[in-house]
Design a protein around this motif. Structure first.
Motif, PDB file in Angstrom:
ATOM      1  N   UNK A  25       0.836  -1.200   0.000  1.00 20.37           N
ATOM      2  CA  UNK A  25       0.000   0.000   0.000  1.00 20.37           C
ATOM      3  C   UNK A  25       0.872   1.252   0.000  1.00 20.37           C
ATOM      4  N   UNK A  26       1.959   1.208   0.762  1.00 23.23           N
ATOM      5  CA  UNK A  26       2.902   2.321   0.734  1.00 23.23           C
ATOM      6  C   UNK A  26       3.550   2.487  -0.630  1.00 23.23           C
ATOM      7  N   UNK A  27       3.889   1.372  -1.269  1.00 25.91           N
ATOM      8  CA  UNK A  27       4.448   1.415  -2.630  1.00 25.91           C
ATOM      9  C   UNK A  27       3.481   2.099  -3.583  1.00 25.91           C
ATOM     10  N   UNK A  28       2.224   1.676  -3.544  1.00 28.56           N
ATOM     11  CA  UNK A  28       1.222   2.240  -4.453  1.00 28.56           C
ATOM     12  C   UNK A  28       1.031   3.735  -4.215  1.00 28.56           C
ATOM     13  N   UNK A  29       1.053   4.138  -2.954  1.00 30.99           N
ATOM     14  CA  UNK A  29       0.902   5.560  -2.624  1.00 30.99           C
ATOM     15  C   UNK A  29       2.072   6.373  -3.168  1.00 30.99           C
ATOM     16  N   UNK A  30       3.289   5.856  -2.993  1.00 33.99           N
ATOM     17  CA  UNK A  30       4.471   6.562  -3.498  1.00 33.99           C
ATOM     18  C   UNK A  30       4.461   6.649  -5.021  1.00 33.99           C
ATOM     19  N   UNK A  31       4.065   5.546  -5.685  1.00 30.43           N
ATOM     20  CA  UNK A  31       4.002   5.558  -7.148  1.00 30.43           C
ATOM     21  C   UNK A  31       2.940   6.533  -7.644  1.00 30.43           C
ATOM     22  N   UNK A  32       1.798   6.540  -6.980  1.00 26.20           N
ATOM     23  CA  UNK A  32       0.738   7.459  -7.414  1.00 26.20           C
ATOM     24  C   UNK A  32       1.141   8.902  -7.170  1.00 26.20           C
ATOM     25  N   UNK A  33       1.840   9.145  -6.080  1.00 28.97           N
ATOM     26  CA  UNK A  33       2.331  10.495  -5.798  1.00 28.97           C
ATOM     27  C   UNK A  33       3.330  10.932  -6.877  1.00 28.97           C
TER      28      UNK A  33
END
Length: 298
Positions: A25-33
């Protein structure tokens, strides 16, 4: 293994599975950011994410050169190509759709695996499993909402990623008959980053340069979390049964929804919970039916 030790191992495996979901979930948040907010091209972000993850994972993935021995090099290339295609589509999806929608749709992957097993591997699929597939895709349709004004073609990117990752999983299952786990892992690591590198250099793909310090930090965090999450997954599957662990994989949904709300204000509609509920219920039914089939075979 003694019962108390088995219970302890299962508990540790469940905790590792939940931890992996939180890190993804942290990975996805960083990628989306990096992609949606800072404007980094999806192929560029994907290359750096997995390149950094590869460097971080190498100390745990060291294998002898003998693992390079194979008679199925084209199959290895095709398997990794499916994986890379899924990664690229996932990156494009995160660059254009809310996290809650992307992560809900990626849970369609087990249903594509069932379809592929029937059509490509000629496995027998029961009527109950076909019904579960239909229910799962009905849930995906509710989440996609193609009748809505908010629907765009980008919404299909996570669905494509789920299908390609399912194809990679099917190839892995088929190749384990002749290839060792070390060989499968080595070729995955050896081919994944170069293919992502080539895709990032295609015209209009974005290249490799990142001009924002915030983007560099976000992708570095995404890469390190990817490595840690993959390690947690490997450890979980090493100490606990895959069938036991599968329900804990669905915990990633609330993690992603929560971070999406906190980071971007992406509040999912009620239809997301209805569609996700159908997908999760159908996937658990698939798992239970597979366990029953395995028990009858034993």
């Amino acid at each position: 293994m003694k019962p108390d030790l088995a219970i302890a191992s299962a508990g540790r495996g469940a905790l590792l599975m939940v931890a992996a979901g939180a890190m993804f979930a942290g990975v996805n948040t960083m990628l989306q950011y990096a992609t949606m907010t800072l404007g980094v091209a999806a192929p560029t972000a994907t290359f750096w994410q997995y390149g950094i993850a590869l460097l971080a994972l190498l100390p745990w993935q060291a294998v002898g050169l003998s693992a390079f021995a194979t008679r199925r090099l084209p199959a290895h290339v095709l398997r990794v190509a499916f994986g890379v295609g899924g990664v690229q589509l996932w990156g494009f999806g995160l660059a254009h759709v809310p996290i809650w929608q992307a992560i809900s749709l990626i849970m369609l992957s087990p249903f594509f695996v069932t379809i592929g097993a029937a059509l490509l591997l000629r496995e027998q699929v029961t009527a109950a499993r076909w019904l579960a597939v239909l229910v799962g895709f009905a849930g995906g349709t509710v989440i996609l909402a193609p009748w809505s004004d908010a629907f765009t073609a980008w919404t299909l990117a996570p669905v494509g990623a789920a299908a390609l990752w399912a194809a990679a999983s099917l190839m892995t299952k088929q190749m384990t008959a002749t290839e060792t786990p070390a060989t499968l892992t080595l070729y995955l690591l050896a081919l994944l980053t170069p293919l992502n590198f080539a895709l990032a250099l295609l015209p209009d793909a974005g290249g490799l340069a990142i001009n924002s310090v915030n983007a560099i930090l976000a992708l570095a965090v995404a890469g390190l979390l990817t490595a840690l999450a993959q390690y947690a997954l490997a450890r979980a599957y090493a100490i606990a049964d895959a069938a036991f662990l599968q329900p804990f994989d669905h915990v990633k949904l609330p993690f992603n929804v929560g971070l999406g709300i906190l980071a971007f204000g992406f509040v999912p509609p009620g239809s997301m919970w209805i569609g996700s509920g159908l997908i999760i219920a159908a996937s658990l039914w698939l798992l239970a039916d597979e366990a029953r089939s395995a028990g009858r075979a034993a």
